[in-house]
Design a protein around this motif. Sequence first.
Motif, PDB file in Angstrom:
ATOM      1  N   THR A  69       0.773  -1.216   0.003  1.00  0.00           N
ATOM      2  CA  THR A  69      -0.006  -0.135  -0.232  1.00  0.00           C
ATOM      3  C   THR A  69       0.960   1.151   0.047  1.00  0.00           C
ATOM      4  N   ARG A 112      -7.933  -0.998  -1.431  1.00  0.00           N
ATOM      5  CA  ARG A 112      -8.200  -2.504  -1.811  1.00  0.00           C
ATOM      6  C   ARG A 112      -7.594  -2.835  -3.011  1.00  0.00           C
ATOM      7  N   GLU A 116      -5.190  -6.034  -3.688  1.00  0.00           N
ATOM      8  CA  GLU A 116      -5.818  -7.138  -4.702  1.00  0.00           C
ATOM      9  C   GLU A 116      -4.775  -7.414  -5.754  1.00  0.00           C
ATOM     10  N   TYR A 135      -8.904 -13.242  -1.004  1.00  0.00           N
ATOM     11  CA  TYR A 135     -10.055 -12.063  -0.296  1.00  0.00           C
ATOM     12  C   TYR A 135     -11.100 -12.937   0.583  1.00  0.00           C
ATOM     13  N   ARG A 138     -16.086  -9.403   3.669  1.00  0.00           N
ATOM     14  CA  ARG A 138     -16.513  -7.948   4.395  1.00  0.00           C
ATOM     15  C   ARG A 138     -16.842  -7.949   5.776  1.00  0.00           C
ATOM     16  N   HIS A 146     -12.714  -4.878   4.765  1.00  0.00           N
ATOM     17  CA  HIS A 146     -12.587  -5.874   3.784  1.00  0.00           C
ATOM     18  C   HIS A 146     -11.055  -6.761   4.297  1.00  0.00           C
ATOM     19  N   TYR A 148      -7.858  -9.526   3.575  1.00  0.00           N
ATOM     20  CA  TYR A 148      -7.053 -10.129   2.325  1.00  0.00           C
ATOM     21  C   TYR A 148      -5.943 -10.903   3.106  1.00  0.00           C
ATOM     22  N   SER A 166      -6.344  -5.408   5.979  1.00  0.00           N
ATOM     23  CA  SER A 166      -7.667  -5.138   6.108  1.00  0.00           C
ATOM     24  C   SER A 166      -7.753  -3.731   5.731  1.00  0.00           C
ATOM     25  N   VAL A 167      -8.943  -3.057   5.166  1.00  0.00           N
ATOM     26  CA  VAL A 167      -8.964  -1.946   4.954  1.00  0.00           C
ATOM     27  C   VAL A 167     -10.444  -1.760   5.390  1.00  0.00           C
TER      28      VAL A 167
END
Length: 205
Positions: A69, A112, A116, A135, A138, A146, A148, A166-167
């Motif tokens: 990120t 996100r 991904e 994934y 939610r 979300h 991952y 997570s976001v």
Amino acid sequence: MRNLRSALLTLMATGLAVTALAQVPAAAAPAPAPARPKFLSADQMPASHTPWTAGPVREGVPAEGSVCTTGIAPAAGSRHRDFRTELDTNARQTITVAPTTARAKKLAAELRSSLETCLDRLKEQDPGLEGEALYHGRIDVEEGAHLYSIDTSYPEVGATDIGLFSVGRDGRTVTVVEWGQMGELDGAPLKGFRKTTRTAVAKLY
């Protein structure tokens, strides 16, 4: 008589001054600063064989790490906190307060998307890397979160690493939680990380 008239005029002037002062509105008290979002504490991280230690909350985005990120969240409006254990397990929470809810939605979507596509980008940079990205759904907390996972390995040397991410968003505030250690997904505390993420978003305000 003149002295009496002077006294009456003085009294009237004083009364008018007092009345005028009473009609001047008092200066408004400064509005309190908006509450800053709260961070996770060490005891809210997923269970580990050794205790978690929480570092200080620092301004801006992390200077290093967060390979999936990096460069997405702006430094302005962001703060972060690192966590670690004695067994090389580490974690990080980054919180960004966006200027508007629309900007926060856009930031969450970009974060996100970056998660991904992270494994594909890592493989492009290092062709010897193998892995699997998943994934995990939610979480219904505030505006949602979300989850991952990214499982990576270097077959030539037998090294494996697992990362959970997570976001989440609450209004115009976005938080990213990262967790990582050596090993594979079946040894990662996915259920505990889900709980940590829920707490992280719910605790913001």
